[in-house]
Design an enzyme around this catalytic site. Structure first.
Site, PDB file in Angstrom:
ATOM      1  N   ASP A   1      50.552  53.148 -84.628  1.00  0.00           N
ATOM      2  CA  ASP A   1      49.625  51.747 -84.795  1.00  0.00           C
ATOM      3  C   ASP A   1      51.149  51.022 -84.544  1.00  0.00           C
ATOM      4  O   ASP A   1      50.796  49.760 -84.657  1.00  0.00           O
ATOM      5  CB  ASP A   1      48.749  51.283 -85.394  1.00  0.00           C
ATOM      6  CG  ASP A   1      47.207  52.516 -85.074  1.00  0.00           C
ATOM      7  OD1 ASP A   1      47.121  53.004 -84.458  1.00  0.00           O
ATOM      8  OD2 ASP A   1      46.530  53.060 -86.571  1.00  0.00           O
TER       9      ASP A   1
ATOM     10  N   LYS B   1      53.474  51.859 -79.958  1.00  0.00           N
ATOM     11  CA  LYS B   1      54.036  52.757 -79.405  1.00  0.00           C
ATOM     12  C   LYS B   1      53.647  52.982 -77.647  1.00  0.00           C
ATOM     13  O   LYS B   1      54.517  52.925 -76.828  1.00  0.00           O
ATOM     14  CB  LYS B   1      53.429  54.083 -80.143  1.00  0.00           C
ATOM     15  CG  LYS B   1      54.818  54.073 -81.029  1.00  0.00           C
ATOM     16  CD  LYS B   1      54.230  55.658 -81.607  1.00  0.00           C
ATOM     17  CE  LYS B   1      52.992  55.488 -81.897  1.00  0.00           C
ATOM     18  NZ  LYS B   1      52.202  54.995 -83.361  1.00  0.00           N
TER      19      LYS B   1
ATOM     20  N   GLY C   1      45.834  56.823 -80.980  1.00  0.00           N
ATOM     21  CA  GLY C   1      45.337  55.426 -80.436  1.00  0.00           C
ATOM     22  C   GLY C   1      45.905  54.503 -79.445  1.00  0.00           C
ATOM     23  O   GLY C   1      46.886  53.818 -80.308  1.00  0.00           O
ATOM     24  N   HIS C   2      46.322  54.639 -78.071  1.00  0.00           N
ATOM     25  CA  HIS C   2      47.648  53.490 -77.845  1.00  0.00           C
ATOM     26  C   HIS C   2      46.673  52.504 -77.029  1.00  0.00           C
ATOM     27  O   HIS C   2      46.137  52.702 -75.727  1.00  0.00           O
ATOM     28  CB  HIS C   2      48.268  54.652 -77.328  1.00  0.00           C
ATOM     29  CG  HIS C   2      49.615  55.530 -77.887  1.00  0.00           C
ATOM     30  ND1 HIS C   2      50.043  56.432 -77.222  1.00  0.00           N
ATOM     31  CD2 HIS C   2      49.564  55.912 -79.207  1.00  0.00           C
ATOM     32  CE1 HIS C   2      50.456  57.292 -78.355  1.00  0.00           C
ATOM     33  NE2 HIS C   2      50.037  56.845 -79.875  1.00  0.00           N
TER      34      HIS C   2
ATOM     35  N   GLN D   1      51.388  59.056 -83.073  1.00  0.00           N
ATOM     36  CA  GLN D   1      51.441  58.676 -85.080  1.00  0.00           C
ATOM     37  C   GLN D   1      52.974  57.708 -85.354  1.00  0.00           C
ATOM     38  O   GLN D   1      53.040  57.325 -84.348  1.00  0.00           O
ATOM     39  CB  GLN D   1      51.450  59.501 -85.855  1.00  0.00           C
ATOM     40  CG  GLN D   1      49.677  60.584 -85.136  1.00  0.00           C
ATOM     41  CD  GLN D   1      50.062  60.886 -84.688  1.00  0.00           C
ATOM     42  OE1 GLN D   1      50.565  61.911 -84.057  1.00  0.00           O
ATOM     43  NE2 GLN D   1      48.395  61.277 -83.351  1.00  0.00           N
TER      44      GLN D   1
HETATM   45  P1  GDP Z   1      50.143  53.023 -80.918  1.00  0.00           P
HETATM   46  O1  GDP Z   1      49.180  53.682 -81.436  1.00  0.00           O
HETATM   47  O2  GDP Z   1      51.544  52.781 -81.776  1.00  0.00           O
HETATM   48  O3  GDP Z   1      50.165  52.617 -79.781  1.00  0.00           O
HETATM   49  O4  GDP Z   1      50.040  51.030 -81.378  1.00  0.00           O
HETATM   50  P2  GDP Z   1      48.027  50.388 -81.250  1.00  0.00           P
HETATM   51  O5  GDP Z   1      47.861  50.417 -79.595  1.00  0.00           O
HETATM   52  O6  GDP Z   1      47.722  51.258 -82.158  1.00  0.00           O
HETATM   53  O7  GDP Z   1      48.085  49.214 -82.107  1.00  0.00           O
HETATM   54  C1  GDP Z   1      49.536  48.171 -82.093  1.00  0.00           C
HETATM   55  C2  GDP Z   1      48.173  46.489 -81.165  1.00  0.00           C
HETATM   56  O8  GDP Z   1      48.900  46.256 -80.933  1.00  0.00           O
HETATM   57  C3  GDP Z   1      47.539  47.106 -79.599  1.00  0.00           C
HETATM   58  O9  GDP Z   1      46.478  46.758 -79.853  1.00  0.00           O
HETATM   59  C4  GDP Z   1      48.492  46.416 -78.678  1.00  0.00           C
HETATM   60  O10 GDP Z   1      47.733  45.766 -78.009  1.00  0.00           O
HETATM   61  C5  GDP Z   1      49.013  45.862 -79.827  1.00  0.00           C
HETATM   62  N1  GDP Z   1      50.442  44.848 -79.554  1.00  0.00           N
HETATM   63  C6  GDP Z   1      51.398  45.521 -79.787  1.00  0.00           C
HETATM   64  N2  GDP Z   1      52.396  45.091 -79.725  1.00  0.00           N
HETATM   65  C7  GDP Z   1      52.207  43.652 -79.779  1.00  0.00           C
HETATM   66  C8  GDP Z   1      53.124  42.388 -80.302  1.00  0.00           C
HETATM   67  O11 GDP Z   1      54.007  42.012 -79.941  1.00  0.00           O
HETATM   68  N3  GDP Z   1      52.252  41.057 -80.508  1.00  0.00           N
HETATM   69  C9  GDP Z   1      50.940  41.654 -80.676  1.00  0.00           C
HETATM   70  N4  GDP Z   1      50.179  40.523 -80.905  1.00  0.00           N
HETATM   71  N5  GDP Z   1      50.251  42.883 -80.606  1.00  0.00           N
HETATM   72  C10 GDP Z   1      51.139  43.752 -79.619  1.00  0.00           C
HETATM   73  P1  IMO Z   2      48.928  56.433 -82.985  1.00  0.00           P
HETATM   74  O1  IMO Z   2      49.474  57.129 -81.826  1.00  0.00           O
HETATM   75  C1  IMO Z   2      47.452  55.633 -87.344  1.00  0.00           C
HETATM   76  C2  IMO Z   2      45.975  59.126 -89.641  1.00  0.00           C
HETATM   77  C3  IMO Z   2      45.119  59.363 -90.110  1.00  0.00           C
HETATM   78  C4  IMO Z   2      44.818  60.336 -91.151  1.00  0.00           C
HETATM   79  C5  IMO Z   2      45.951  61.239 -90.754  1.00  0.00           C
HETATM   80  C6  IMO Z   2      45.597  62.158 -90.219  1.00  0.00           C
HETATM   81  O2  IMO Z   2      47.796  55.393 -82.512  1.00  0.00           O
HETATM   82  O3  IMO Z   2      49.795  55.629 -83.712  1.00  0.00           O
HETATM   83  P2  IMO Z   2      44.918  63.809 -88.349  1.00  0.00           P
HETATM   84  O4  IMO Z   2      43.386  63.004 -87.458  1.00  0.00           O
HETATM   85  O5  IMO Z   2      45.706  63.044 -87.020  1.00  0.00           O
HETATM   86  O6  IMO Z   2      44.455  65.072 -89.250  1.00  0.00           O
HETATM   87  O7  IMO Z   2      44.262  62.428 -89.712  1.00  0.00           O
HETATM   88  O8  IMO Z   2      46.541  60.727 -89.704  1.00  0.00           O
HETATM   89  N1  IMO Z   2      46.471  58.952 -88.225  1.00  0.00           N
HETATM   90  C7  IMO Z   2      46.790  57.959 -87.976  1.00  0.00           C
HETATM   91  N2  IMO Z   2      46.744  56.717 -88.408  1.00  0.00           N
HETATM   92  N3  IMO Z   2      47.153  55.660 -85.652  1.00  0.00           N
HETATM   93  C8  IMO Z   2      47.323  57.313 -84.990  1.00  0.00           C
HETATM   94  O9  IMO Z   2      47.671  56.840 -84.081  1.00  0.00           O
HETATM   95  C9  IMO Z   2      46.916  58.260 -85.977  1.00  0.00           C
HETATM   96  N4  IMO Z   2      46.609  59.484 -86.054  1.00  0.00           N
HETATM   97  C10 IMO Z   2      46.146  59.789 -87.219  1.00  0.00           C
HETATM   98  O10 IMO Z   2      44.483  57.994 -89.864  1.00  0.00           O
HETATM   99  O11 IMO Z   2      44.952  59.521 -92.675  1.00  0.00           O
HETATM  100 MG    MG Z   3      47.532  53.185 -82.253  1.00  0.00          MG
END
Ligand code: GDP
Ligand code: IMO
Ligand code: MG
Length: 427
Positions: free
Chosen positions: A13, A16, A40-41, A223
Site C-alpha cells: 500500500d 504502487k 488493492g491498487h 504487496q
Molecule cells: P498500492 O497497493 O501500493 O497501489 O497502494 P494503495 O492504492 O493500496 O494505497 C495508496 C493510497 O494512497 C491510494 O489511495 C492512493 O490513491 C493514495 N496515494 C498514492 N500516492 C499518494 C500521494 O502522494 N499522496 C496522497 N495523499 N495519496 C496518495
Molecule cells: P498491495 O498490492 C497490504 C497482507 C495481508 C496479510 C498478509 C497475507 O495493495 O500493496 P494474503 O491474503 O496475501 O495471504 O495475506 O499479507 N497483504 C497486503 N497488505 N497490501 C497488500 O497488497 C497486501 N496483500 C496482502 O493483510 O497480512
Molecule cells: Mg494496496
C-alpha cells in the site's frame, strides 16, 4: 530500453498503483509478476478513481499492453468481474494478456484460507481471505491448476480430482466442513475457459521478443518487500516474492534485461494484518496518519496500522532488491506536524542495531530509535518541482534519501497523476 521493476519497499500500500499508472503512459507493457487479488491498487485519473486488484495498473493507459505474468495466481471470477467493471466505465481492456502458466485460485483455496485462519485463532496471519496462500501451496506442491488446463477438459478434471482428493478429507475431518464437488468446480471453470481464451498467450516469449525490439516493459509488484515469503517478516507475509527476484521468475524475463528497480516508499509506514511493526503508533498521531492518509484497505476495508517512517526497513529494501531509485509517496500527508520522528535504528535487548535483525524473535523485540525532524505547515499539494517544497519538507526528503541508501527520484504530493514531483526521469 530494457525492463524496469516497480515494487513496494515496505508492507504494501505504498502507492504502487499510482506510480505504475504514471509510468504506464510511457511504457509498452505493464506486467504483474506475483500475488493475486489480495492486492488493492488505487489509481486516480482526473476525477475518476479506480480500485484494481488483479489487473496490472497499466490497464488504464491506452497505449500500453497489460500482462498477467506466470507468477500471478488468478481467480477467474474476480478477473471477469474486474474486466466488466472497467468496461462499464469505458475502459478498453481488449489488449490484456494472461500467461497460460499462471495458476488458478479455486473456491477450495478460498475455503481453506478462511478455515486455516480461523483455526490459527490468535496466531492468525490476518490474510485477505482470497485463497492466495493455499493456491501458491498447491503450485509448489505440484497439484496446482494452471490457466492452460482450462482448455483441456480431461486434464482439468484429473487435476481437480487430484487436488480435492486430500483437501476434501481435510475439510470434512479436520475443519468439519462439507466436501467440495469435483463436478461443480470443473463445470464452473470450463465456463471461464470460454470467456478468457482470447487473452491467454505465451507471455514470456512475447515479452522477450518485445524487449529485443526495443520496447519498454514495466514489471509491477503487488504487496511489498516486508511481505515477501523469503525476505519478509515470516510467517506474517504473503505467499509469493514481491522482491525484485520475483519479477524475473514471475515474468520469464532474465535479470540481465532489467536496468532499473524502483522502490515505492511511503513517507511514513503502514501495515495491514498481523505481524511485527516497530514504529506502529497507538496514539493520536497514528489516528491522524490513518485519517489524513485515508489508510483503509482497498481489498478488505480493514483499517491500516500506521506508524512513523522506518529507515531500517527502507535500507533493507534497498539491499534485498538492489534498488536503483525510490519513489517517495504521500509526503503531503505529513503536512501540519510540528516535529516528525523518523526511526533511524532499533534497540534490541539494550543494544543499538542499524540493520534489520534476521531473527524473528529479535525483530519482535525491536524498539525504534527516533530522530526528530522539523515539520512544515504549508500546503505542498501543488508543488511541481523540488524547490517548490518548503525548506523543512526538502530536508525531510533529503534525510530519508540519505538513510535509505538510494536516490529519491520522484515525490508524491497527492493521489492524482499530476500530483507528483519528478526529480530524475525513470525512463
Ligand atoms: P498500492 O497497493 O501500493 O497501489 O497502494 P494503495 O492504492 O493500496 O494505497 C495508496 C493510497 O494512497 C491510494 O489511495 C492512493 O490513491 C493514495 N496515494 C498514492 N500516492 C499518494 C500521494 O502522494 N499522496 C496522497 N495523499 N495519496 C496518495
Ligand atoms: P498491495 O498490492 C497490504 C497482507 C495481508 C496479510 C498478509 C497475507 O495493495 O500493496 P494474503 O491474503 O496475501 O495471504 O495475506 O499479507 N497483504 C497486503 N497488505 N497490501 C497488500 O497488497 C497486501 N496483500 C496482502 O493483510 O497480512
Ligand atoms: Mg494496496
Amino acid at each position: 530500453m530494457p525492463a524496469l521493476v516497480l515494487l513496494g519497499a515496505q508492507w504494501g500500500d505504498e502507492g504502487k498503483g499510482k506510480a505504475t499508472d504514471l509510468l504506464g503512459g510511457s511504457v509498452d507493457y505493464v506486467v504483474r509478476y506475483q500475488g493475486g487479488n489480495n492486492a488493492g491498487h488505487t489509481v486516480v485519473v482526473g476525477d475518476q478513481k479506480y480500485a484494481l486488484h488483479l489487473l496490472p495498473s497499466g490497464i488504464l493507459s491506452p497505449g500500453c499492453t497489460p500482462v498477467i505474468g506466470n507468477g500471478v495466481v488468478v481467480d477467474p471470477a474476480v478477473l471477469l468481474s474486474e474486466l466488466s467493471g472497467l468496461n462499464e466505465r469505458g475502459v478498453d481492456t481488449s489488449k490484456l494478456l494472461i500467461s497460460g502458466n499462471a495458476h488458478l485460485i479455486t473456491p477450495y483455496h478460498q475455503t481453506l484460507d478462511k478455515v486455516t485462519e480461523r483455526f490459527l485463532g490468535k496466531r492468525k496471519i490476518g490474510t485477505t481471505g482470497r485463497g492466495i496462500g493455499p493456491a501458491y501451496a498447491d503450485k509448489i506442491n505440484r497439484v496446482g491448476i494452471r490457466v492452460q488446463d482450462l482448455f483441456d477438459e480431461s486434464i482439468l478434471r484429473q487435476k481437480v480430482e487430484a487436488a480435492l482428493h486430500d483437501k476434501n478429507q481435510v475439510l470434512i475431518k479436520i475443519f468439519n466442513r462439507r466436501a467440495i464437488s469435483i463436478d461443480q468446480v470443473v463445470e464452473e471453470y470450463l465456463a471461464y475457459a470460454e470467456q478468457i481464451k482470447d487473452y491467454v498467450a505465451d507471455t514470456t516469449l512475447l515479452l522477450n521478443t518485445a524487449l529485443d525490439e526495443g520496447k519498454v516493459v514495466l514489471l509491477e509488484g503487488g504487496q511489498g518487500t516486508l511481505l515477501d515469503v523469503d525476505h519478509g517478516t515470516y510467517p506474517f507475509v504473503t505467499s509469493s516474492n514481491p522482491t525484485a527476484g520475483g519479477a524475473c521468475t514471475g515474468s520469464g524475463i532474465g535479470p540481465t534485461k532489467i536496468n532499473r528497480v524502483i522502490g515505492i516508499l511511503k513517507a511514513y509506514t503502514t501495515r495491514v494484518g498481523a505481524g511485527p511493526f516497530p514504529t506502529e503508533l497507538f496514539d493520536a498521531d497514528g489516528e491522524a496518519l490513518r485519517r489524513i492518509g485515508g489508510e483503509r484497505g482497498v481489498t478488505t476495508g480493514r483499517d491500516r496500522r500506521c506508524g512513523w517512517f522506518d529507515a531500517v526497513i527502507a535500507r533493507y529494501a534497498t539491499r534485498v532488491n538492489g534498488l536503483t531509485d525510490f519513489f517517495l509517496t504521500k509526503l503531503d500527508v505529513l503536512t501540519g506536524w510540528e516535529q516528525i520522528p523518523v526511526c533511524v535504528a532499533y534497540e534490541i535487548d539494550g543494544k543499538r542495531v542499524e540493520e534489520l535483525p534476521f531473527s524473528q524473535t529479535d525483530f519482535h523485540h525491536a524498539k525504534p530509535v527516533y530522530e526528530t525532524l522539523p515539520g512544515w505547515s504549508e500546503d505542498i499539494s501543488k508543488a511541481k518541482t523540488f524547490s517548490d517544497l518548503p525548506k523543512n519538507a526538502q530536508a525531510y526528503v533529503k534525510a530519508l534519501e540519505e538513510m535509505s541508501g538510494a536516490p529519491i527520484s520522484a515525490i508524491g504530493v497527492g493521489p492524482g497523476r499530476t500530483e507528483t514531483i519528478e526529480i530524475n526521469s525513470f525512463l
